[in-house]
Design a protein around this motif. Sequence first.
Motif, PDB file in Angstrom:
ATOM      1  N   LYS A   1      47.522  30.116  36.507  1.00  0.00           N
ATOM      2  CA  LYS A   1      47.436  29.710  37.915  1.00  0.00           C
ATOM      3  C   LYS A   1      47.658  30.903  38.842  1.00  0.00           C
ATOM      4  CE  LYS A   1      48.713  24.893  37.008  1.00  0.00           C
ATOM      5  NZ  LYS A   1      47.729  24.771  36.027  1.00  0.00           N
ATOM      6  N   LEU A   2      46.892  31.949  38.573  1.00  0.00           N
ATOM      7  CA  LEU A   2      46.944  33.176  39.354  1.00  0.00           C
ATOM      8  C   LEU A   2      45.670  33.327  40.163  1.00  0.00           C
ATOM      9  CD1 LEU A   2      48.096  35.686  36.579  1.00  0.00           C
ATOM     10  CD2 LEU A   2      49.517  34.754  38.410  1.00  0.00           C
ATOM     11  N   SER A   3      45.799  33.884  41.348  1.00  0.00           N
ATOM     12  CA  SER A   3      44.607  34.271  42.107  1.00  0.00           C
ATOM     13  C   SER A   3      44.103  35.593  41.530  1.00  0.00           C
ATOM     14  CB  SER A   3      44.944  34.438  43.582  1.00  0.00           C
ATOM     15  OG  SER A   3      45.765  35.577  43.771  1.00  0.00           O
ATOM     16  N   SER A   4      42.889  35.948  41.870  1.00  0.00           N
ATOM     17  CA  SER A   4      42.338  37.222  41.433  1.00  0.00           C
ATOM     18  C   SER A   4      43.169  38.380  41.989  1.00  0.00           C
ATOM     19  CB  SER A   4      40.882  37.318  41.896  1.00  0.00           C
ATOM     20  OG  SER A   4      40.287  38.483  41.411  1.00  0.00           O
ATOM     21  N   LEU A   5      43.678  38.232  43.203  1.00  0.00           N
ATOM     22  CA  LEU A   5      44.534  39.264  43.800  1.00  0.00           C
ATOM     23  C   LEU A   5      45.841  39.394  43.017  1.00  0.00           C
ATOM     24  CD1 LEU A   5      45.220  41.339  45.984  1.00  0.00           C
ATOM     25  CD2 LEU A   5      46.038  39.436  47.410  1.00  0.00           C
ATOM     26  N   GLU A   6      46.430  38.281  42.623  1.00  0.00           N
ATOM     27  CA  GLU A   6      47.671  38.343  41.837  1.00  0.00           C
ATOM     28  C   GLU A   6      47.433  39.019  40.493  1.00  0.00           C
ATOM     29  OE1 GLU A   6      50.144  34.422  43.336  1.00  0.00           O
ATOM     30  OE2 GLU A   6      48.317  34.112  42.134  1.00  0.00           O
TER      31      GLU A   6
END
Length: 157
Positions: free
Chosen positions: A23-28
């Motif tokens: 559940k990570l964004s691409s930025l994370e």
Amino acid sequence: MFEKVLFTDEMKRLDQYTCEEKKLSSLELMEIAGKNVYEYFIENCQVDKIKDNILIVSGLGNNGGDALVVSEHLIKDNYKVNIVVIGDLKHLTNESFTVYQRLLNNKVSILNVNNNEDLKIFNQYVNEATIIIDGIFGIGLSREVKGIFYECIRLIN
């Protein structure tokens, strides 16, 4: 050590899977990757804060964003760093633009190489560098390298 080399489509699927599963964004994911590269670099490369001059060279994609995150950590820990982004900044990915803007907001100087005049300054940075971190292209490169990108790679080589 790595047991398998991934093909481009496999790496893209692995990135997507990791983002979905964790559940990570691409930025994370970019920030985790950049921090891990930084930590590996500091632990495994003999970097001298006084003698070494580190050049971070970023392209416009997320690989460039990874390199920009590395530069944030290096700057925070007082390493000598020059940062270069190659190409037209309006083509930065959203994630890379976020990190780029964060650096600018922290008054970090970034050279944008987008023409032959910029190449002169870039060449000076290359000549002064003792370490170069390449974030120009990543897994998405599927075309011939030419233009300003070719010239920058030629100068690095």
